[in-house]
Design a protein around this motif. Structure first.
Motif, PDB file in Angstrom:
ATOM      1  N   LYS A  73       0.857  -1.202   0.000  1.00 50.46           N
ATOM      2  CA  LYS A  73       0.000   0.000   0.000  1.00 50.46           C
ATOM      3  C   LYS A  73       0.886   1.241   0.000  1.00 50.46           C
ATOM      4  N   VAL A  74       0.528   2.201  -0.817  1.00 51.14           N
ATOM      5  CA  VAL A  74       1.258   3.469  -0.823  1.00 51.14           C
ATOM      6  C   VAL A  74       0.526   4.407   0.133  1.00 51.14           C
ATOM      7  N   GLY A 121      -1.076   7.394   2.143  1.00 47.02           N
ATOM      8  CA  GLY A 121      -1.669   8.657   1.694  1.00 47.02           C
ATOM      9  C   GLY A 121      -2.556   8.506   0.468  1.00 47.02           C
ATOM     10  N   PHE A 122      -2.714   7.263   0.001  1.00 45.72           N
ATOM     11  CA  PHE A 122      -3.636   7.001  -1.112  1.00 45.72           C
ATOM     12  C   PHE A 122      -4.756   6.084  -0.630  1.00 45.72           C
ATOM     13  N   GLY A 123      -5.947   6.295  -1.160  1.00 45.03           N
ATOM     14  CA  GLY A 123      -7.085   5.441  -0.835  1.00 45.03           C
ATOM     15  C   GLY A 123      -7.849   5.975   0.367  1.00 45.03           C
ATOM     16  N   ARG A 163     -11.651   4.929   2.835  1.00 46.85           N
ATOM     17  CA  ARG A 163     -12.863   4.122   3.013  1.00 46.85           C
ATOM     18  C   ARG A 163     -14.089   4.762   2.359  1.00 46.85           C
ATOM     19  N   LYS A 219      -8.176   1.061 -11.230  1.00 44.83           N
ATOM     20  CA  LYS A 219      -8.475   1.393  -9.822  1.00 44.83           C
ATOM     21  C   LYS A 219      -8.540   2.911  -9.710  1.00 44.83           C
ATOM     22  N   ILE A 243      -9.050   5.128  -6.446  1.00 43.59           N
ATOM     23  CA  ILE A 243      -8.053   5.377  -5.395  1.00 43.59           C
ATOM     24  C   ILE A 243      -7.309   6.675  -5.698  1.00 43.59           C
ATOM     25  N   ASN A 256      -5.431  10.998  -0.248  1.00 45.06           N
ATOM     26  CA  ASN A 256      -6.274  11.481   0.836  1.00 45.06           C
ATOM     27  C   ASN A 256      -5.567  12.656   1.533  1.00 45.06           C
TER      28      ASN A 256
HETATM   29  C1  COA Z   1      -7.429   3.888   3.488  1.00 46.15           C
HETATM   30  C2  COA Z   1      -7.534   2.402   3.172  1.00 46.15           C
HETATM   31  C3  COA Z   1      -7.400   1.617   4.494  1.00 46.15           C
HETATM   32  C4  COA Z   1      -8.891   2.150   2.531  1.00 46.15           C
HETATM   33  O1  COA Z   1      -9.091   0.812   2.449  1.00 46.15           O
HETATM   34  P1  COA Z   1     -10.278   0.150   1.617  1.00 46.15           P
HETATM   35  O2  COA Z   1     -11.348   1.095   1.267  1.00 46.15           O
HETATM   36  O3  COA Z   1     -10.669  -1.019   2.402  1.00 46.15           O
HETATM   37  O4  COA Z   1      -9.586  -0.212   0.255  1.00 46.15           O
HETATM   38  P2  COA Z   1      -9.093  -1.645  -0.097  1.00 46.15           P
HETATM   39  O5  COA Z   1      -8.035  -2.012   0.875  1.00 46.15           O
HETATM   40  O6  COA Z   1     -10.320  -2.528  -0.194  1.00 46.15           O
HETATM   41  O7  COA Z   1      -8.462  -1.448  -1.526  1.00 46.15           O
HETATM   42  C5  COA Z   1      -9.037  -1.823  -2.738  1.00 46.15           C
HETATM   43  C6  COA Z   1      -7.910  -2.181  -3.687  1.00 46.15           C
HETATM   44  O8  COA Z   1      -7.093  -1.025  -3.889  1.00 46.15           O
HETATM   45  C7  COA Z   1      -5.763  -1.252  -3.430  1.00 46.15           C
HETATM   46  N1  COA Z   1      -5.311  -0.094  -2.662  1.00 46.15           N
HETATM   47  C8  COA Z   1      -6.031   0.605  -1.766  1.00 46.15           C
HETATM   48  N2  COA Z   1      -5.280   1.571  -1.230  1.00 46.15           N
HETATM   49  C9  COA Z   1      -4.075   1.470  -1.809  1.00 46.15           C
HETATM   50  C10 COA Z   1      -2.865   2.176  -1.640  1.00 46.15           C
HETATM   51  N3  COA Z   1      -2.777   3.181  -0.769  1.00 46.15           N
HETATM   52  N4  COA Z   1      -1.810   1.828  -2.364  1.00 46.15           N
HETATM   53  C11 COA Z   1      -1.905   0.795  -3.244  1.00 46.15           C
HETATM   54  N5  COA Z   1      -3.013   0.078  -3.439  1.00 46.15           N
HETATM   55  C12 COA Z   1      -4.083   0.413  -2.735  1.00 46.15           C
HETATM   56  C13 COA Z   1      -5.869  -2.445  -2.496  1.00 46.15           C
HETATM   57  O9  COA Z   1      -4.650  -3.154  -2.419  1.00 46.15           O
HETATM   58  C14 COA Z   1      -6.963  -3.255  -3.145  1.00 46.15           C
HETATM   59  O10 COA Z   1      -6.417  -3.946  -4.232  1.00 46.15           O
HETATM   60  P3  COA Z   1      -6.935  -5.438  -4.633  1.00 46.15           P
HETATM   61  O11 COA Z   1      -8.379  -5.223  -4.987  1.00 46.15           O
HETATM   62  O12 COA Z   1      -6.074  -5.796  -5.797  1.00 46.15           O
HETATM   63  O13 COA Z   1      -6.735  -6.273  -3.417  1.00 46.15           O
HETATM   64  C15 COA Z   1      -6.421   1.988   2.193  1.00 46.15           C
HETATM   65  O14 COA Z   1      -6.608   2.658   0.967  1.00 46.15           O
HETATM   66  C16 COA Z   1      -5.018   2.246   2.746  1.00 46.15           C
HETATM   67  O15 COA Z   1      -4.493   1.414   3.495  1.00 46.15           O
HETATM   68  N6  COA Z   1      -4.368   3.393   2.355  1.00 46.15           N
HETATM   69  C17 COA Z   1      -3.055   3.719   2.820  1.00 46.15           C
HETATM   70  C18 COA Z   1      -3.063   4.271   4.241  1.00 46.15           C
HETATM   71  C19 COA Z   1      -3.604   5.678   4.360  1.00 46.15           C
HETATM   72  O16 COA Z   1      -3.291   6.561   3.583  1.00 46.15           O
HETATM   73  N7  COA Z   1      -4.450   5.880   5.379  1.00 46.15           N
HETATM   74  C20 COA Z   1      -5.046   7.162   5.648  1.00 46.15           C
HETATM   75  C21 COA Z   1      -6.507   7.138   5.324  1.00 46.15           C
HETATM   76  S1  COA Z   1      -7.217   8.744   5.590  1.00 46.15           S
END
Ligand code: COA
Length: 377
Positions: free
Chosen positions: A252-253, A255-257, A259, A308, A311, A314
Motif C-alpha cells: 500500500k502506498v 496517503g492514497f485510498g 474508506r 483502480k 483510489i 487522501n
Molecule cells: C485507506 C484504506 C485503508 C482504505 O481501504 P479500503 O477502502 O478497504 O480499500 P481496499 O483495501 O479494499 O483497496 C481496494 C484495492 O485497492 C488497493 N489499494 C487501496 N489503497 C491502496 C494504496 N494506498 N496503495 C496501493 N493500493 C491500494 C488495495 O490493495 C486493493 O487492491 P486489490 O483489490 O487488488 O486487493 C487503504 O486505501 C489504505 O491502506 N491506504 C493507505 C493508508 C492511508 O493513507 N491511510 C489514511 C486514510 S485517511
C-alpha cells in the motif's frame, strides 16, 4: 441482529455536524462546503459554527475569539504536571496524561446544558493548543513560553511552538489546514469520544479518549508514514521505480485510498494548492514535495492502468509535506490533528447529549459453553 466487523456500514446515530460525500469528493460542515469555509473563514468562526450550529455575527465572533484567548494560560498545577513528565514521552501520551489533570477543572453541568458544555469546549480547545506547543518545546529542550493575548488561535499556537510570530501567509495556510481537519463525521476518534460521553462521563474524559484513539497509525499517524516513505525514496528521480516496486509487491502506498472517498479527497486538493503556492514563492527546493509529486503522478498513471481509478490521494498525502515545509517536526503531526479535531469531538458530544443513549452493541459469542470448572489444587 446484523453483524458488521468494525461496524462498517452501520448507521450508529444521526448528526447535523458534518458529512463526507465520498462519491462526489465533498465534505460539508453543517451544510457548507469545506472549500468555501477554507477559502473565506477562520478557525474561530468555524469552531463557533460547529459547536453552536450557526455562523456567528461580528460581535459573537469577537466574544468567542476573546473567550479562546482567555483560556490560553495553563494553571500552575497543570504546568507542574507537564514539567514532571518524561521529556521523551510521545506527545499524544503526554496529552492524555495532561487532560487527566484538566478533568477536575471541568465545571459540573446538566447533560442538556449546551452553553455550559460549549464553555468547557472553549477551555479545552485553548488549553490543548497551549499543551501541544509546550510539550513540543520541552521535548526540543526549549523553555516553556508565556502565552500572550494577541494573535488568532492558530497563529498564537505557531508562536508558542516556534517562539516567534508566524509569517502572515504561513499563518493563513496553517489556519486553513486546521479548518480542514476539524471534523469528518463518524471517524474512529469521534466515535470513541461519543462512546465515552454516552456514559455521561466528563467531556474532558471523552476528549482524552479520542486523543488515545487518534494516536494509532491507522487513524492519525498516516501523514507521518507518508513522510517516512518520502524520506526512504530520498530523491524525486527514484520515486517512480520505488512506487512501481511497491505496487508489484501488492504494497500500500501511504496517503492514497480512503474508506469513503471514491474520488479526490477535497482536503487533499486544497493542501496541494497551498504547497504549490509555497513552492512558487520559495527560492529553495522542497525535496519532500518534489518526491511526493512524482509519487502522485506515478500512482495516478499506474492505478488508471489497473482500473483502480477510485483510489486517490487522501488528506494525509500532502499534510505532512506542508507541516514539514513550515518547520514542524514529524512527531508533532498527530497532535496537530488533535488541535483541530477537538472542535469536532466536542461538537459531537454536545449534539449527542441532547438526546443521549448509552452505546451498547452486541457481540457474537464464538467461545465454548458448559465448560466444567476445575478448581486449582
Ligand atoms: C485507506 C484504506 C485503508 C482504505 O481501504 P479500503 O477502502 O478497504 O480499500 P481496499 O483495501 O479494499 O483497496 C481496494 C484495492 O485497492 C488497493 N489499494 C487501496 N489503497 C491502496 C494504496 N494506498 N496503495 C496501493 N493500493 C491500494 C488495495 O490493495 C486493493 O487492491 P486489490 O483489490 O487488488 O486487493 C487503504 O486505501 C489504505 O491502506 N491506504 C493507505 C493508508 C492511508 O493513507 N491511510 C489514511 C486514510 S485517511
Amino acid at each position: 441482529m446484523t453483524f458488521s466487523k468494525g461496524l462498517a456500514g452501520v448507521v450508529a446515530d444521526t448528526t447535523q455536524i458534518s458529512q463526507v460525500q465520498g462519491e462526489d469528493g465533498r465534505l460539508i460542515y453543517r451544510g457548507i462546503s469545506i472549500d468555501e469555509l477554507a477559502n473565506q473563514s477562520s478557525f474561530e468562526e468555524v469552531s463557533y459554527f460547529l459547536l453552536k450550529g450557526k455562523l456567528p455575527n461580528p460581535s459573537e465572533l469577537s466574544s468567542w475569539t476573546d473567550k479562546l484567548k482567555k483560556y490560553r494560560k495553563l494553571d500552575s498545577d497543570v504546568e507542574k504536571a507537564l514539567l514532571s513528565l518524561p521529556t521523551d514521552m510521545h506527545p499524544m501520551v503526554a496529552l492524555q496524561a495532561l487532560l487527566a489533570v484538566l478533568i477536575h477543572k471541568e465545571k459540573p453541568a446538566q447533560l442538556k446544558d449546551k452553553e455550559a458544555h460549549i464553555e468547557t469546549s472553549a477551555f479545552l480547545i485553548s488549553q490543548l493548543a497551549t499543551l501541544i506547543a509546550q510539550v513540543s518545546r520541552r521535548r526540543r529542550g526549549l523553555p516553556l513560553l508565556p502565552v500572550k493575548d494577541s494573535l488568532s488561535h492558530t497563529s498564537h499556537f505557531l508562536y508558542l511552538l516556534q517562539g516567534k510570530d508566524p509569517d502572515t501567509k504561513i499563518a493563513h495556510f496553517f489556519d486553513v489546514a486546521m479548518i480542514l481537519h476539524m471534523d469528518h463525521d463518524f471517524n474512529a476518534s469521534t466515535f470513541a469520544a461519543r462512546v465515552i460521553a454516552s456514559t455521561e462521563a466528563h467531556l474532558t474524559s471523552a476528549i482524552s479518549g479520542a486523543i488515545g484513539a487518534l494516536s494509532g497509525p491507522l487513524h492519525g499517524g498516516a501523514n507521518e508514514r507518508v513522510l517516512d516513505m518520502a524520506d526512504a525514496i530520498k530523491s524525486p528521480d527514484k520515486a517512480s521505480a520505488w512506487i512501481l516496486e511497491t505496487l508489484q509487491k501488492k504494497g500500500k502506498v501511504m496517503g492514497f485510498g480512503h474508506r469513503v472517498y471514491r474520488t479526490l479527497d477535497p482536503r487533499a486538493k486544497i493542501l496541494k494548492e497551498i504547497l504549490d503556492t509555497l513552492a512558487k514563492d520559495s527560492k529553495t527546493q522542497d525535496v519532500t514535495f518534489d518526491i511526493l509529486k512524482k509519487v502522485h503522478d506515478t500512482m495516478i498513471e499506474e492505478l488508471s492502468k489497473k482500473e483502480k481509478d477510485y483510489i486517490w490521494p487522501n488528506v494525509d498525502f500532502w499534510s505532512g509535506s506542508f507541516y514539514r515545509n513550515i518547520g514542524i517536526e514529524k512527531i508533532d503531526f498527530t497532535p496537530l490533528f488533535a488541535l483541530a479535531r477537538v472542535v469536532g469531538w466536542s461538537s459531537h458530544v454536545i449534539e449527542m447529549w441532547e438526546d443521549n443513549r448509552i452505546y451498547r452493541p452486541a457481540a457474537e459469542y464464538v467461545g465454548p459453553d458448559h465448560v466444567p470448572y476445575a478448581k486449582v489444587k
